[in-house]
Design a protein around this motif. Structure first.
Motif, PDB file in Angstrom:
ATOM      1  N   ASN A 203       0.834  -1.202   0.000  1.00  0.00           N
ATOM      2  CA  ASN A 203       0.000   0.000   0.000  1.00  0.00           C
ATOM      3  C   ASN A 203       0.872   1.256   0.000  1.00  0.00           C
ATOM      4  OD1 ASN A 203       0.901  -0.275   2.675  1.00  0.00           O
ATOM      5  ND2 ASN A 203      -0.875   0.832   3.477  1.00  0.00           N
ATOM      6  N   LEU A 204       2.094   1.125  -0.543  1.00  0.00           N
ATOM      7  CA  LEU A 204       3.018   2.257  -0.642  1.00  0.00           C
ATOM      8  C   LEU A 204       2.888   2.883  -2.026  1.00  0.00           C
ATOM      9  CD1 LEU A 204       6.172   0.685   1.064  1.00  0.00           C
ATOM     10  CD2 LEU A 204       4.524   2.290   2.074  1.00  0.00           C
ATOM     11  N   TYR A 205       2.387   4.121  -2.058  1.00  0.00           N
ATOM     12  CA  TYR A 205       2.166   4.770  -3.353  1.00  0.00           C
ATOM     13  C   TYR A 205       3.243   5.824  -3.622  1.00  0.00           C
ATOM     14  CZ  TYR A 205       0.255   9.080  -1.263  1.00  0.00           C
ATOM     15  OH  TYR A 205       0.096  10.251  -0.572  1.00  0.00           O
ATOM     16  N   ILE A 206       3.525   6.043  -4.893  1.00  0.00           N
ATOM     17  CA  ILE A 206       4.522   7.029  -5.320  1.00  0.00           C
ATOM     18  C   ILE A 206       3.919   8.417  -5.164  1.00  0.00           C
ATOM     19  CG2 ILE A 206       5.921   7.829  -7.262  1.00  0.00           C
ATOM     20  CD1 ILE A 206       5.829   4.940  -8.344  1.00  0.00           C
ATOM     21  N   ASN A 207       4.590   9.292  -4.394  1.00  0.00           N
ATOM     22  CA  ASN A 207       3.957  10.558  -3.981  1.00  0.00           C
ATOM     23  C   ASN A 207       4.471  11.801  -4.698  1.00  0.00           C
ATOM     24  OD1 ASN A 207       6.435  11.108  -2.829  1.00  0.00           O
ATOM     25  ND2 ASN A 207       5.716  11.097  -0.712  1.00  0.00           N
ATOM     26  N   GLY A 208       5.225  11.649  -5.777  1.00  0.00           N
ATOM     27  CA  GLY A 208       5.570  12.818  -6.577  1.00  0.00           C
ATOM     28  C   GLY A 208       6.957  13.378  -6.388  1.00  0.00           C
ATOM     29  N   ARG A 209       7.879  12.601  -5.797  1.00  0.00           N
ATOM     30  CA  ARG A 209       9.272  13.018  -5.651  1.00  0.00           C
ATOM     31  C   ARG A 209      10.176  11.899  -6.165  1.00  0.00           C
ATOM     32  NH1 ARG A 209       6.584  16.805  -4.817  1.00  0.00           N
ATOM     33  NH2 ARG A 209       6.686  18.325  -3.104  1.00  0.00           N
ATOM     34  N   TYR A 210      11.153  12.274  -6.997  1.00  0.00           N
ATOM     35  CA  TYR A 210      12.024  11.301  -7.634  1.00  0.00           C
ATOM     36  C   TYR A 210      13.455  11.839  -7.701  1.00  0.00           C
ATOM     37  CZ  TYR A 210       7.404  10.271  -9.761  1.00  0.00           C
ATOM     38  OH  TYR A 210       6.068  10.045  -9.980  1.00  0.00           O
ATOM     39  N   ILE A 211      14.417  10.933  -7.697  1.00  0.00           N
ATOM     40  CA  ILE A 211      15.779  11.218  -8.124  1.00  0.00           C
ATOM     41  C   ILE A 211      16.084  10.223  -9.235  1.00  0.00           C
ATOM     42  CG2 ILE A 211      18.234  11.124  -7.506  1.00  0.00           C
ATOM     43  CD1 ILE A 211      17.454  12.054  -4.704  1.00  0.00           C
ATOM     44  N   LEU A 212      16.446  10.728 -10.403  1.00  0.00           N
ATOM     45  CA  LEU A 212      16.604   9.875 -11.576  1.00  0.00           C
ATOM     46  C   LEU A 212      17.955  10.089 -12.236  1.00  0.00           C
ATOM     47  CD1 LEU A 212      13.047  10.408 -13.106  1.00  0.00           C
ATOM     48  CD2 LEU A 212      13.855   8.367 -11.883  1.00  0.00           C
ATOM     49  N   GLN A 213      18.460   9.032 -12.823  1.00  0.00           N
ATOM     50  CA  GLN A 213      19.694   9.100 -13.578  1.00  0.00           C
ATOM     51  C   GLN A 213      19.414   9.596 -15.000  1.00  0.00           C
ATOM     52  OE1 GLN A 213      22.808   8.568 -12.415  1.00  0.00           O
ATOM     53  NE2 GLN A 213      21.920   8.245 -10.373  1.00  0.00           N
ATOM     54  N   PRO A 214      20.378  10.217 -15.664  1.00  0.00           N
ATOM     55  CA  PRO A 214      20.136  10.828 -16.974  1.00  0.00           C
ATOM     56  C   PRO A 214      19.800   9.832 -18.077  1.00  0.00           C
ATOM     57  CG  PRO A 214      22.484  10.859 -16.451  1.00  0.00           C
ATOM     58  CD  PRO A 214      21.768  10.436 -15.200  1.00  0.00           C
ATOM     59  N   GLU A 215      20.064   8.551 -17.862  1.00  0.00           N
ATOM     60  CA  GLU A 215      19.708   7.551 -18.878  1.00  0.00           C
ATOM     61  C   GLU A 215      18.199   7.478 -19.118  1.00  0.00           C
ATOM     62  OE1 GLU A 215      23.762   6.810 -17.638  1.00  0.00           O
ATOM     63  OE2 GLU A 215      21.922   7.052 -16.462  1.00  0.00           O
ATOM     64  N   ILE A 216      17.408   8.042 -18.196  1.00  0.00           N
ATOM     65  CA  ILE A 216      15.963   8.064 -18.398  1.00  0.00           C
ATOM     66  C   ILE A 216      15.592   8.845 -19.648  1.00  0.00           C
ATOM     67  CG2 ILE A 216      15.529  10.145 -17.003  1.00  0.00           C
ATOM     68  CD1 ILE A 216      13.315   7.010 -17.069  1.00  0.00           C
ATOM     69  N   PHE A 217      16.408   9.822 -20.031  1.00  0.00           N
ATOM     70  CA  PHE A 217      16.071  10.659 -21.187  1.00  0.00           C
ATOM     71  C   PHE A 217      16.085   9.859 -22.489  1.00  0.00           C
ATOM     72  CE2 PHE A 217      17.903  14.053 -18.338  1.00  0.00           C
ATOM     73  CZ  PHE A 217      16.689  14.655 -18.053  1.00  0.00           C
ATOM     74  N   ASP A 218      17.077   8.999 -22.680  1.00  0.00           N
ATOM     75  CA  ASP A 218      17.125   8.173 -23.885  1.00  0.00           C
ATOM     76  C   ASP A 218      15.921   7.237 -23.951  1.00  0.00           C
ATOM     77  OD1 ASP A 218      19.489   9.303 -24.789  1.00  0.00           O
ATOM     78  OD2 ASP A 218      20.749   7.810 -23.799  1.00  0.00           O
ATOM     79  N   ILE A 219      15.524   6.721 -22.800  1.00  0.00           N
ATOM     80  CA  ILE A 219      14.363   5.837 -22.766  1.00  0.00           C
ATOM     81  C   ILE A 219      13.098   6.604 -23.132  1.00  0.00           C
ATOM     82  CG2 ILE A 219      12.893   4.469 -21.232  1.00  0.00           C
ATOM     83  CD1 ILE A 219      15.462   3.642 -19.746  1.00  0.00           C
ATOM     84  N   LEU A 220      12.922   7.788 -22.530  1.00  0.00           N
ATOM     85  CA  LEU A 220      11.718   8.581 -22.793  1.00  0.00           C
ATOM     86  C   LEU A 220      11.654   9.060 -24.238  1.00  0.00           C
ATOM     87  CD1 LEU A 220      11.587  10.691 -19.508  1.00  0.00           C
ATOM     88  CD2 LEU A 220      10.101   8.773 -20.132  1.00  0.00           C
ATOM     89  N   GLU A 221      12.806   9.287 -24.843  1.00  0.00           N
ATOM     90  CA  GLU A 221      12.824   9.757 -26.230  1.00  0.00           C
ATOM     91  C   GLU A 221      12.190   8.740 -27.172  1.00  0.00           C
ATOM     92  OE1 GLU A 221      15.942  11.575 -29.539  1.00  0.00           O
ATOM     93  OE2 GLU A 221      16.685  10.836 -27.606  1.00  0.00           O
ATOM     94  N   HIS A 222      12.335   7.462 -26.847  1.00  0.00           N
ATOM     95  CA  HIS A 222      11.808   6.395 -27.708  1.00  0.00           C
ATOM     96  C   HIS A 222      10.607   5.690 -27.081  1.00  0.00           C
ATOM     97  CE1 HIS A 222      16.130   6.879 -28.803  1.00  0.00           C
ATOM     98  NE2 HIS A 222      15.614   6.859 -30.018  1.00  0.00           N
ATOM     99  N   GLN A 223      10.091   6.273 -26.003  1.00  0.00           N
ATOM    100  CA  GLN A 223       8.987   5.648 -25.282  1.00  0.00           C
ATOM    101  C   GLN A 223       7.687   5.760 -26.079  1.00  0.00           C
ATOM    102  OE1 GLN A 223       9.145   4.186 -22.067  1.00  0.00           O
ATOM    103  NE2 GLN A 223       7.103   3.497 -22.647  1.00  0.00           N
ATOM    104  N   GLU A 224       6.995   4.650 -26.240  1.00  0.00           N
ATOM    105  CA  GLU A 224       5.686   4.687 -26.881  1.00  0.00           C
ATOM    106  C   GLU A 224       4.659   5.265 -25.918  1.00  0.00           C
ATOM    107  OE1 GLU A 224       4.683   0.790 -28.146  1.00  0.00           O
ATOM    108  OE2 GLU A 224       6.288   0.658 -29.654  1.00  0.00           O
ATOM    109  N   ARG A 225       3.625   5.823 -26.476  1.00  0.00           N
ATOM    110  CA  ARG A 225       2.567   6.375 -25.634  1.00  0.00           C
ATOM    111  C   ARG A 225       1.847   5.261 -24.893  1.00  0.00           C
ATOM    112  NH1 ARG A 225      -0.121  11.752 -28.190  1.00  0.00           N
ATOM    113  NH2 ARG A 225       1.654  12.490 -29.389  1.00  0.00           N
ATOM    114  N   GLY A 226       1.498   5.565 -23.630  1.00  0.00           N
ATOM    115  CA  GLY A 226       0.828   4.580 -22.799  1.00  0.00           C
ATOM    116  C   GLY A 226      -0.549   5.039 -22.402  1.00  0.00           C
ATOM    117  N   ALA A 227      -0.869   4.928 -21.121  1.00  0.00           N
ATOM    118  CA  ALA A 227      -2.194   5.304 -20.612  1.00  0.00           C
ATOM    119  C   ALA A 227      -2.512   6.748 -20.975  1.00  0.00           C
ATOM    120  CB  ALA A 227      -2.246   5.113 -19.098  1.00  0.00           C
ATOM    121  N   GLY A 228      -3.764   6.985 -21.379  1.00  0.00           N
ATOM    122  CA  GLY A 228      -4.181   8.325 -21.749  1.00  0.00           C
ATOM    123  C   GLY A 228      -3.560   8.822 -23.036  1.00  0.00           C
TER     124      GLY A 228
END
Length: 301
Positions: free
Chosen positions: A206-231
């Motif tokens: 019952n642990l939900y993600i509350n809107g704070r993150y620390i992310l590594q820069p490799e997330i950008f390459d993933i998001l650049e090629h990420q297909e659209r999902g929900a919504g």
């Protein structure tokens, strides 16, 4: 233990329309709605500054120029306050103003989701880890700020990616992004899974993600090629799930209260909660709320 790159930059996605609190946000950005006497975005920036953030990156959209103006110097106002001897107020305003060159603004021209908004900050963030703070969510910690403790966990773990979580009613877990909890690490724990809005009865916790993150820069390459999902949007959670196959993810269990100011109920709750936190107005607010509860009845439609 590996020495991790320091977290110097924070991204604030502020391009959203604020449809949940219309009509208030028809002409005023939701991030500039005030909780007691400060706009919502100020609370989030203060949290980032407390955590040692040096560069504040705002991903904006149309009709958000007032946010940039808010964080700029207002010499006419400062001069007027000085002339009138309002030095305490002047000092307060100047203390919350970011220094020269410490803010950046970039546009998300098309509303394609949180993942796309984060990707829009890629060139400003560069090749270094960064914090991500959703400005709808403002927090009252029991002790330290949420991001400050996340940075501590990041340093203890020697890097990786950090996601802040807190408890929700297990019956409501299907409404949130939920994480699975592994073994303890420093002041946090390893993440075993992340599930976006799990079907009822299937959530790993019952642990939900509350809107704070620390992310590594490799997330950008993933998001650049990420297909659209929900919504039909580019979802950050989808990108994090892919990154989790390559890098460590840790959870920080935030101790305190979080208010979703992007909803009408959350916005009202935040105003009451932060007013009650203030020694200068607390007693008057308590008295007034008590009187209203006794005298105001629901309006008949």
């Amino acid at each position: 233990m590996t020495t991790a790159k320091r977290i110097r930059k924070a991204v604030f996605p502020v391009a959203g329309f604020g449809t949940r609190v219309l009509p208030a946000t028809k002409s005023i950005p939701k991030e500039m709605l005030t909780v007691v006497d400060k706009p919502v975005i100020q609370y989030v920036v203060d949290e980032a500054r407390e955590a040692g953030i040096e560069h504040f990156i705002f991903v904006t959209g149309r009709n958000k120029a007032v946010i940039e103006d808010y964080f700029d110097a207002q010499y006419e106002l400062y001069s007027t306050l000085a002339e009138r001897g309002k030095t305490a107020l002047l000092d307060e305003l100047q203390s919350i103003q970011p220094g020269p060159g410490t803010t950046s603004f970039t546009r998300q021209q098309v509303p394609m989701g949180l993942g796309h908004a984060v990707w829009c900050a890629r060139d400003i963030v560069g090749d270094e880890p960064f914090a991500l703070l959703l400005p709808d969510m403002i927090m009252q910690p029991e002790k330290n700020g949420c991001l400050a403790d996340m940075v501590e966990l990041y340093n203890q773990a020697g890097g990786g990616n950090i996601v802040a979580v807190q408890e929700c009613d297990p019956e409501e877990a299907h409404k949130y992004g939920i994480v699975g909890k592994g073994k303890d690490v420093g002041n946090g724990f390893e993440l075993t899974e992340m599930v976006e809005k799990p079907a009822k009865g299937t959530a790993p916790s019952n642990l939900y993600i509350n809107g704070r993150y620390i992310l590594q820069p490799e997330i950008f390459d993933i998001l650049e090629h990420q297909e659209r999902g929900a919504g039909n949007e580019i979802q950050l959670t989808d990108g994090m799930l892919k990154l989790a196959k390559q890098q460590d993810f840790f959870g920080y269990h935030f101790q305190g209260r979080t208010y979703d100011t992007g909803s009408k109920e959350g916005f009202v709750e935040a105003n009451v909660a932060f007013a009650l936190w203030r020694n200068d107005i607390r007693n008057g607010v308590i008295d007034n709320i008590g009187n209203m509860l006794k005298t105001i009845q629901p309006r008949k439609v």
